[in-house]
Design a protein around this motif. Structure first.
Motif, PDB file in Angstrom:
ATOM      1  N   GLU A 269      61.920  19.355  36.530  1.00 41.39           N
ATOM      2  CA  GLU A 269      62.945  20.310  36.098  1.00 41.39           C
ATOM      3  C   GLU A 269      64.084  19.615  35.347  1.00 41.39           C
ATOM      4  OE1 GLU A 269      60.685  22.254  39.355  1.00 41.39           O
ATOM      5  OE2 GLU A 269      61.575  20.279  39.118  1.00 41.39           O
ATOM      6  N   GLN A 270      64.305  18.336  35.610  1.00 44.13           N
ATOM      7  CA  GLN A 270      65.333  17.592  34.884  1.00 44.13           C
ATOM      8  C   GLN A 270      64.982  17.517  33.403  1.00 44.13           C
ATOM      9  OE1 GLN A 270      68.294  16.437  36.124  1.00 44.13           O
ATOM     10  NE2 GLN A 270      68.783  16.001  33.988  1.00 44.13           N
ATOM     11  N   ARG A 271      63.712  17.310  33.096  1.00 46.60           N
ATOM     12  CA  ARG A 271      63.264  17.285  31.696  1.00 46.60           C
ATOM     13  C   ARG A 271      63.512  18.644  31.043  1.00 46.60           C
ATOM     14  NH1 ARG A 271      57.437  15.924  31.562  1.00 46.60           N
ATOM     15  NH2 ARG A 271      57.233  18.096  32.104  1.00 46.60           N
ATOM     16  N   LYS A 272      63.246  19.716  31.800  1.00 47.28           N
ATOM     17  CA  LYS A 272      63.514  21.059  31.273  1.00 47.28           C
ATOM     18  C   LYS A 272      64.994  21.235  30.947  1.00 47.28           C
ATOM     19  CE  LYS A 272      59.869  23.476  33.784  1.00 47.28           C
ATOM     20  NZ  LYS A 272      59.591  24.449  34.857  1.00 47.28           N
TER      21      LYS A 272
ATOM     22  N   ARG B   6      71.333  24.059  40.184  1.00 46.55           N
ATOM     23  CA  ARG B   6      71.151  24.885  41.393  1.00 46.55           C
ATOM     24  C   ARG B   6      69.977  25.840  41.207  1.00 46.55           C
ATOM     25  NH1 ARG B   6      76.782  25.080  41.135  1.00 46.55           N
ATOM     26  NH2 ARG B   6      76.764  27.221  40.399  1.00 46.55           N
ATOM     27  N   TYR B   7      69.832  26.405  40.003  1.00 44.71           N
ATOM     28  CA  TYR B   7      68.719  27.307  39.727  1.00 44.71           C
ATOM     29  C   TYR B   7      67.385  26.586  39.938  1.00 44.71           C
ATOM     30  CZ  TYR B   7      65.468  30.301  37.227  1.00 44.71           C
ATOM     31  OH  TYR B   7      64.394  31.071  36.900  1.00 44.71           O
ATOM     32  N   TYR B   8      67.307  25.341  39.476  1.00 43.92           N
ATOM     33  CA  TYR B   8      66.074  24.562  39.613  1.00 43.92           C
ATOM     34  C   TYR B   8      66.005  23.790  40.932  1.00 43.92           C
ATOM     35  CZ  TYR B   8      64.771  25.462  34.779  1.00 43.92           C
ATOM     36  OH  TYR B   8      64.393  26.059  33.601  1.00 43.92           O
ATOM     37  N   ASN B   9      67.024  23.922  41.778  1.00 43.07           N
ATOM     38  CA  ASN B   9      67.076  23.265  43.088  1.00 43.07           C
ATOM     39  C   ASN B   9      67.028  21.740  42.975  1.00 43.07           C
ATOM     40  OD1 ASN B   9      67.336  23.199  45.860  1.00 43.07           O
ATOM     41  ND2 ASN B   9      65.123  23.258  46.199  1.00 43.07           N
TER      42      ASN B   9
ATOM     43  N   LEU C  88      65.814  19.479  27.759  1.00 40.05           N
ATOM     44  CA  LEU C  88      65.290  20.240  26.614  1.00 40.05           C
ATOM     45  C   LEU C  88      66.124  21.493  26.352  1.00 40.05           C
ATOM     46  CD1 LEU C  88      61.460  19.846  27.241  1.00 40.05           C
ATOM     47  CD2 LEU C  88      62.744  18.944  25.297  1.00 40.05           C
ATOM     48  N   ILE C  89      66.527  22.180  27.421  1.00 44.05           N
ATOM     49  CA  ILE C  89      67.367  23.371  27.269  1.00 44.05           C
ATOM     50  C   ILE C  89      68.699  23.000  26.617  1.00 44.05           C
ATOM     51  CG2 ILE C  89      68.728  25.075  28.558  1.00 44.05           C
ATOM     52  CD1 ILE C  89      66.334  25.214  30.551  1.00 44.05           C
ATOM     53  N   THR C  90      69.295  21.906  27.058  1.00 41.86           N
ATOM     54  CA  THR C  90      70.575  21.466  26.500  1.00 41.86           C
ATOM     55  C   THR C  90      70.463  21.228  24.997  1.00 41.86           C
ATOM     56  OG1 THR C  90      71.179  20.431  28.588  1.00 41.86           O
ATOM     57  CG2 THR C  90      72.377  19.696  26.639  1.00 41.86           C
ATOM     58  N   TRP C  91      69.431  20.499  24.593  1.00 40.35           N
ATOM     59  CA  TRP C  91      69.275  20.219  23.166  1.00 40.35           C
ATOM     60  C   TRP C  91      68.848  21.459  22.384  1.00 40.35           C
ATOM     61  CZ3 TRP C  91      71.402  16.556  20.541  1.00 40.35           C
ATOM     62  CH2 TRP C  91      71.831  15.414  21.213  1.00 40.35           C
ATOM     63  N   ALA C  92      68.107  22.369  23.009  1.00 41.00           N
ATOM     64  CA  ALA C  92      67.747  23.627  22.341  1.00 41.00           C
ATOM     65  C   ALA C  92      68.998  24.448  22.059  1.00 41.00           C
ATOM     66  CB  ALA C  92      66.756  24.420  23.185  1.00 41.00           C
TER      67      ALA C  92
ATOM     68  N   PHE D  82      60.775  14.470  20.944  1.00 38.25           N
ATOM     69  CA  PHE D  82      59.846  13.444  21.426  1.00 38.25           C
ATOM     70  C   PHE D  82      60.540  12.450  22.360  1.00 38.25           C
ATOM     71  CE2 PHE D  82      58.200  14.868  17.330  1.00 38.25           C
ATOM     72  CZ  PHE D  82      56.949  15.303  17.729  1.00 38.25           C
ATOM     73  N   TRP D  83      61.836  12.241  22.143  1.00 40.28           N
ATOM     74  CA  TRP D  83      62.571  11.265  22.933  1.00 40.28           C
ATOM     75  C   TRP D  83      62.747  11.728  24.383  1.00 40.28           C
ATOM     76  CZ3 TRP D  83      67.363  11.759  25.347  1.00 40.28           C
ATOM     77  CH2 TRP D  83      67.862  10.586  25.904  1.00 40.28           C
ATOM     78  N   ILE D  84      63.025  13.021  24.598  1.00 41.99           N
ATOM     79  CA  ILE D  84      63.304  13.517  25.953  1.00 41.99           C
ATOM     80  C   ILE D  84      62.130  13.268  26.904  1.00 41.99           C
ATOM     81  CG2 ILE D  84      63.669  15.621  27.306  1.00 41.99           C
ATOM     82  CD1 ILE D  84      65.628  16.514  25.125  1.00 41.99           C
ATOM     83  N   PRO D  85      60.887  13.622  26.558  1.00 39.97           N
ATOM     84  CA  PRO D  85      59.792  13.317  27.495  1.00 39.97           C
ATOM     85  C   PRO D  85      59.611  11.813  27.737  1.00 39.97           C
ATOM     86  CG  PRO D  85      59.096  14.952  25.895  1.00 39.97           C
ATOM     87  CD  PRO D  85      60.424  14.446  25.437  1.00 39.97           C
TER      88      PRO D  85
END
Length: 198
Positions: free
Chosen positions: A11-14, A110-113, A17-21, A61-64
């Motif tokens: 979920e940290q990767r998500k 918190r949403y992703y626990n 990705l959300i931040t950069w999106a 590509f960098w985030i993953p």
């Protein structure tokens, strides 16, 4: 001392990705408005767009890759972090330098626990965790990890055997010292009474 090897939850990767999106979506209207501002100069508009894409596309590509490289270790030496895609980074914070171990959780965390554990030293200053020496991001079992770090600090400063002794046994001579203190206080009280102060 308890040892732990951790990796951030997926979920940290998500979240990254959300931040950069969000940054991409907020930045995109600029490219819609920019032709109006630059007028007929399509070359200027094209160069701005190319720079924008050169910055944003590698991030996908960098985030993953950054996520896969990130790992945390809690062992007898201290709290450690390894990470980095191009520039590798290894950080070790020895237990003897740790002053605070804080937990923070933003709304999406918190949403992703999940949350972040901030390991601070005396040299790190600022708001809670803002300038922490080490941040363990994307951790699910926050309280457990924090307690392991705190117990390891206690074990370093006060080994378990010493902690058990201090709870069950008083050092030799403690009763005599307390009796001497009590007698001295009684003598002071008598002197103060004789002088009319009490």
């Amino acid at each position: 001392m308890e040892n732990l090897e951790l990796r951030p939850e997926k979920e940290q990767r998500k979240l990254w990705l959300i931040t950069w999106a969000v940054i991409f979506v907020i930045g995109t209207p600029v490219w819609i408005i920019l032709p109006v501002l630059v007028g007929e100069n399509i070359i200027l508009f094209g160069s701005f767009l190319i720079i924008w894409l050169i910055v944003m596309i590698p991030i996908v590509f960098w985030i993953p890759a950054a996520f896969r490289a990130l790992e945390y270790t809690i062992d007898s030496d201290g709290v450690k972090m390894k990470g980095g895609v191009v520039w590798k980074k290894h950080v070790t914070v020895p237990y003897s330098k740790i002053t605070n171990v804080d937990i923070t959780r933003g709304p999406l965390q918190r949403y992703y626990n999940i949350g972040t554990i901030h390991v601070q030293t005396a040299g790190a200053a600022g708001k809670q965790g803002e300038k922490a020496e080490l941040k363990l991001s994307g951790i699910r079992e926050l309280d457990k990890v924090r307690e392991v770090i705190i117990e390891n600090i206690k074990d370093l400063n006060y080994p378990a055997d010493d902690r058990k002794k201090s709870r069950t046994e008083e050092p030799a001579g403690t009763d005599i010292i307390f009796k001497d203190i009590l007698n001295e206080l009684k003598d002071i009280k008598d002197i103060l009474r004789n002088r009319g102060i009490l």
